[in-house]
Design an enzyme around this catalytic site. Structure first.
Site, PDB file in Angstrom:
ATOM      1  CB  VAL A 171      -0.961   0.009   1.219  1.00  0.00           C
ATOM      2  CG1 VAL A 171      -1.883   1.218   1.132  1.00  0.00           C
ATOM      3  CG2 VAL A 171      -1.787  -1.272   1.274  1.00  0.00           C
ATOM      4  CD  GLN A 172       2.278   4.726   3.097  1.00  0.00           C
ATOM      5  OE1 GLN A 172       3.054   5.532   2.606  1.00  0.00           O
ATOM      6  NE2 GLN A 172       1.037   5.044   3.385  1.00  0.00           N
ATOM      7  N   GLY A 191       6.499  -8.648   7.907  1.00  0.00           N
ATOM      8  CA  GLY A 191       7.368  -9.077   6.797  1.00  0.00           C
ATOM      9  C   GLY A 191       8.789  -8.534   6.952  1.00  0.00           C
ATOM     10  CG  HIS A 229       4.756   1.822  11.844  1.00  0.00           C
ATOM     11  ND1 HIS A 229       4.373   2.756  12.776  1.00  0.00           N
ATOM     12  CD2 HIS A 229       3.939   0.741  12.046  1.00  0.00           C
ATOM     13  CE1 HIS A 229       3.365   2.271  13.489  1.00  0.00           C
ATOM     14  NE2 HIS A 229       3.086   1.052  13.064  1.00  0.00           N
ATOM     15  CD  GLU A 237     -26.982  13.791   8.529  1.00  0.00           C
ATOM     16  OE1 GLU A 237     -28.029  13.108   8.450  1.00  0.00           O
ATOM     17  OE2 GLU A 237     -26.891  14.821   9.196  1.00  0.00           O
TER      18      GLU A 237
HETATM   19  N1  LIG Z   1      -0.799   0.886   4.604  1.00  0.00           N
HETATM   20  C1  LIG Z   1      -0.568   2.177   4.751  1.00  0.00           C
HETATM   21  O1  LIG Z   1      -1.150   3.003   4.057  1.00  0.00           O
HETATM   22  C2  LIG Z   1       0.462   2.667   5.757  1.00  0.00           C
HETATM   23  C3  LIG Z   1       0.394   4.003   6.212  1.00  0.00           C
HETATM   24  C4  LIG Z   1       1.450   4.511   6.975  1.00  0.00           C
HETATM   25  C5  LIG Z   1       2.510   3.664   7.304  1.00  0.00           C
HETATM   26  N2  LIG Z   1       2.518   2.377   6.904  1.00  0.00           N
HETATM   27  C6  LIG Z   1       3.696   1.551   7.203  1.00  0.00           C
HETATM   28  O2  LIG Z   1       4.375   1.317   5.962  1.00  0.00           O
HETATM   29  C7  LIG Z   1       4.985   0.008   5.980  1.00  0.00           C
HETATM   30  C8  LIG Z   1       4.448  -0.806   4.817  1.00  0.00           C
HETATM   31  O3  LIG Z   1       3.075  -1.027   5.045  1.00  0.00           O
HETATM   32  P1  LIG Z   1       2.048  -1.508   3.924  1.00  0.00           P
HETATM   33  O4  LIG Z   1       0.689  -1.428   4.540  1.00  0.00           O
HETATM   34  O5  LIG Z   1       2.317  -0.792   2.668  1.00  0.00           O
HETATM   35  O6  LIG Z   1       2.490  -3.020   3.804  1.00  0.00           O
HETATM   36  P2  LIG Z   1       1.688  -4.265   3.186  1.00  0.00           P
HETATM   37  O7  LIG Z   1       1.045  -5.023   4.277  1.00  0.00           O
HETATM   38  O8  LIG Z   1       0.841  -3.773   2.080  1.00  0.00           O
HETATM   39  O9  LIG Z   1       2.902  -5.135   2.642  1.00  0.00           O
HETATM   40  C9  LIG Z   1       3.888  -4.575   1.780  1.00  0.00           C
HETATM   41  C10 LIG Z   1       4.566  -5.626   0.974  1.00  0.00           C
HETATM   42  O10 LIG Z   1       5.249  -6.522   1.828  1.00  0.00           O
HETATM   43  C11 LIG Z   1       5.248  -7.776   1.199  1.00  0.00           C
HETATM   44  N3  LIG Z   1       5.614  -8.794   2.204  1.00  0.00           N
HETATM   45  C12 LIG Z   1       4.982  -9.080   3.364  1.00  0.00           C
HETATM   46  N4  LIG Z   1       5.626 -10.099   3.998  1.00  0.00           N
HETATM   47  C13 LIG Z   1       6.685 -10.417   3.204  1.00  0.00           C
HETATM   48  C14 LIG Z   1       7.738 -11.370   3.307  1.00  0.00           C
HETATM   49  N5  LIG Z   1       7.828 -12.194   4.348  1.00  0.00           N
HETATM   50  N6  LIG Z   1       8.646 -11.422   2.306  1.00  0.00           N
HETATM   51  C15 LIG Z   1       8.573 -10.577   1.254  1.00  0.00           C
HETATM   52  N7  LIG Z   1       7.607  -9.673   1.102  1.00  0.00           N
HETATM   53  C16 LIG Z   1       6.672  -9.593   2.073  1.00  0.00           C
HETATM   54  C17 LIG Z   1       3.856  -7.868   0.643  1.00  0.00           C
HETATM   55  O11 LIG Z   1       3.815  -8.792  -0.407  1.00  0.00           O
HETATM   56  C18 LIG Z   1       3.633  -6.455   0.119  1.00  0.00           C
HETATM   57  O12 LIG Z   1       4.060  -6.312  -1.215  1.00  0.00           O
HETATM   58  C19 LIG Z   1       4.668  -0.564   7.350  1.00  0.00           C
HETATM   59  O13 LIG Z   1       5.730  -0.223   8.206  1.00  0.00           O
HETATM   60  C20 LIG Z   1       3.400   0.170   7.766  1.00  0.00           C
HETATM   61  O14 LIG Z   1       3.182   0.220   9.159  1.00  0.00           O
HETATM   62  C21 LIG Z   1       1.522   1.860   6.131  1.00  0.00           C
HETATM   63 MG   LIG Z   2      -0.275   2.193  11.261  1.00  0.00          MG
END
Ligand SMILES: NC(=O)c1ccc[n+]([C@@H]2O[C@H](COP(=O)([O-])OP(=O)(O)OC[C@H]3O[C@@H](n4cnc5c(N)ncnc54)[C@H](O)[C@@H]3O)[C@@H](O)[C@H]2O)c1
Ligand SMILES: [Mg+2]
Ligand SMILES: CC(C)(O)[C@@H](O)C(=O)O
Ligand SMILES: [Mg+2]
Length: 347
Positions: free
Chosen positions: A39-40, A101, A123, A247
């Site tokens: 996602v990020q 991960g 994070h 709403e």
């Molecule tokens: N989701 C958000 O919008 C958001 C917002 C702010 C901060 N964050 C932080 O950003 C970081 C990434 O979060 P995210 O939500 O984008 O992550 P996510 O859960 O979408 O995972 C990101 C990627 O990690 C890969 N992955 C997971 N386990 C793995 C493994 N064992 N080996 C290889 N690849 C693996 C997944 O395939 C995916 O492509 C985290 O530290 C999260 O806390 C996320």
């Molecule tokens: Mg968070």
């Protein structure tokens, strides 16, 4: 610059103060390797690329997210690599795998953290809970954080619309003397609106609280409670959903976002204002003990441990999907799906 928020002065960085041109100058010799494309990853990597930085993506081959990266225009062998190769090529490694991960991939990333590189997180999780994650960066690299305060999907959408999502920034380790410039330049590069200063511990504890609290957990809990009471008293799903969710998201929250809660109140009837002014404090008092219990669970590391334990299981995606399905299939959100379809702009 220092800005007053209420009566409290804080360090913030705006785009006027640190323009994109300056960020490009600071990072002109850096290769930014975005590791993970969940996602990020996409939000930050695409914004950085469109802002003119040298970005590559590292992702597991033969995965759905590899295919997504290709579909987004990343080219295998040029700008898209497996995780190991991207770590080798990057001078700044943006560690954007899921927090669980990151534990599994840490030995791979660590191997390529040669002196002078920067390790970037979104994070404070990995290093704050190092006793649980094993993530202990070598002393001769910068360790920095830019944490967008919202979904990566919003980060990208707001960038495309010419807006910006706010982010916090922090420096855990400044090995090169360049960590401050690097972190601010990256924060501007990923498309932040403004940046506010924090540290890794405060970022992770506030973030875990916020998402379990008002941003995601509490809001669904309060929606469910009110919806159930309305339904138990004979109101239709349409009426209950509109009066609980639709709403709020369509009419009232945009007003709050624009000009604050009192202004939203002022744009409702005096009848509504009287009731809302009477009832907000009982709601605060009823929920505050739950927020205190939540903060305690975050502070003691229990929330981090639960997240690591559940998200490290091989079938964690399927389990999450089952729980999301339960929400999706609840009457309230089924009603929501119909209500969304009925919005004139969706016809
Ligand atoms: N989701 C958000 O919008 C958001 C917002 C702010 C901060 N964050 C932080 O950003 C970081 C990434 O979060 P995210 O939500 O984008 O992550 P996510 O859960 O979408 O995972 C990101 C990627 O990690 C890969 N992955 C997971 N386990 C793995 C493994 N064992 N080996 C290889 N690849 C693996 C997944 O395939 C995916 O492509 C985290 O530290 C999260 O806390 C996320
Ligand atoms: Mg968070
Ligand atoms: C988008 C959120 C909730 O702000 C983030 O903290 C996350 O973990 O996804
Ligand atoms: Mg967050």
């Amino acid at each position: 610059m220092k800005l007053k928020f209420g009566n409290v002065e804080e360090n913030v960085v705006t785009r006027e103060e640190f323009p994109l041109e300056k960020a490009r100058e600071v990072l002109k010799d850096e290769v930014i390797a975005v590791i993970g494309y969940g996602v990020q990853g996409p939000g930050q990597a695409l914004n950085l690329k469109d802002n003119g930085f040298h970005v590559i993506v590292g992702q597991r081959k033969n995965s759905k997210t590899w295919d997504k990266a290709v579909a987004d225009g990343w080219v295998p062998g040029e700008t898209l690599f497996d995780i190991e190769e991207a770590c080798e090529r990057g001078t700044i490694i943006q560690f954007l795998l899921s927090d669980a991960g990151q534990i599994a991939l840490w030995p791979t990333v660590k191997k390529h953290l040669t002196p002078g590189k920067a390790l970037y997180f979104s994070h404070g999780f990995g290093v704050t809970y190092k006793d649980k994650t094993g993530i202990i960066p070598p002393a001769d690299v910068d360790v920095i954080l830019v944490a967008p305060k919202g979904s990566g999907t919003s980060l990208r959408r707001m960038f495309v619309e010419g807006r910006g999502l706010n982010s916090s920034y922090a420096i855990y380790q400044d090995a090169t003397g360049k960590a401050k410039d690097r972190v601010i330049a990256l924060g501007i590069g990923v498309g932040s609106g403004y940046l506010f200063e924090t540290d890794f511990y405060r970022e992770v504890t506030s973030d875990l609280t916020g998402e379990r609290g008002t941003l995601m957990g509490a809001i669904q809990g309060i929606f469910a409670a009110q919806y159930e009471v309305l339904r138990e008293n004979g109101h239709t799903p349409s009426e209950a959903f509109n009066e609980t969710v639709e709403e709020l998201t369509q009419s009232l929250m945009p007003l709050v976002a624009e000009n604050g809660m009192d202004w939203m109140y002022a744009n409702c009837s005096t009848t509504a204002q009287r009731g809302a002014l009477d009832w907000w404090k009982p709601f605060r008092d009823a929920t505050k003990p739950v927020f205190e219990a939540l903060y305690e669970s975050v502070k003691t590391g229990k929330e981090a441990q639960k997240s690591i334990d559940s998200n490290s299981k091989p079938d964690y995606r399927e389990k999450l999907e089952e729980e999301l399905k339960e929400l999706r299939e609840s009457e309230m959100w089924q009603a929501g799906a119909v209500v969304r379809q009925l919005r004139p702009e969706n016809n």
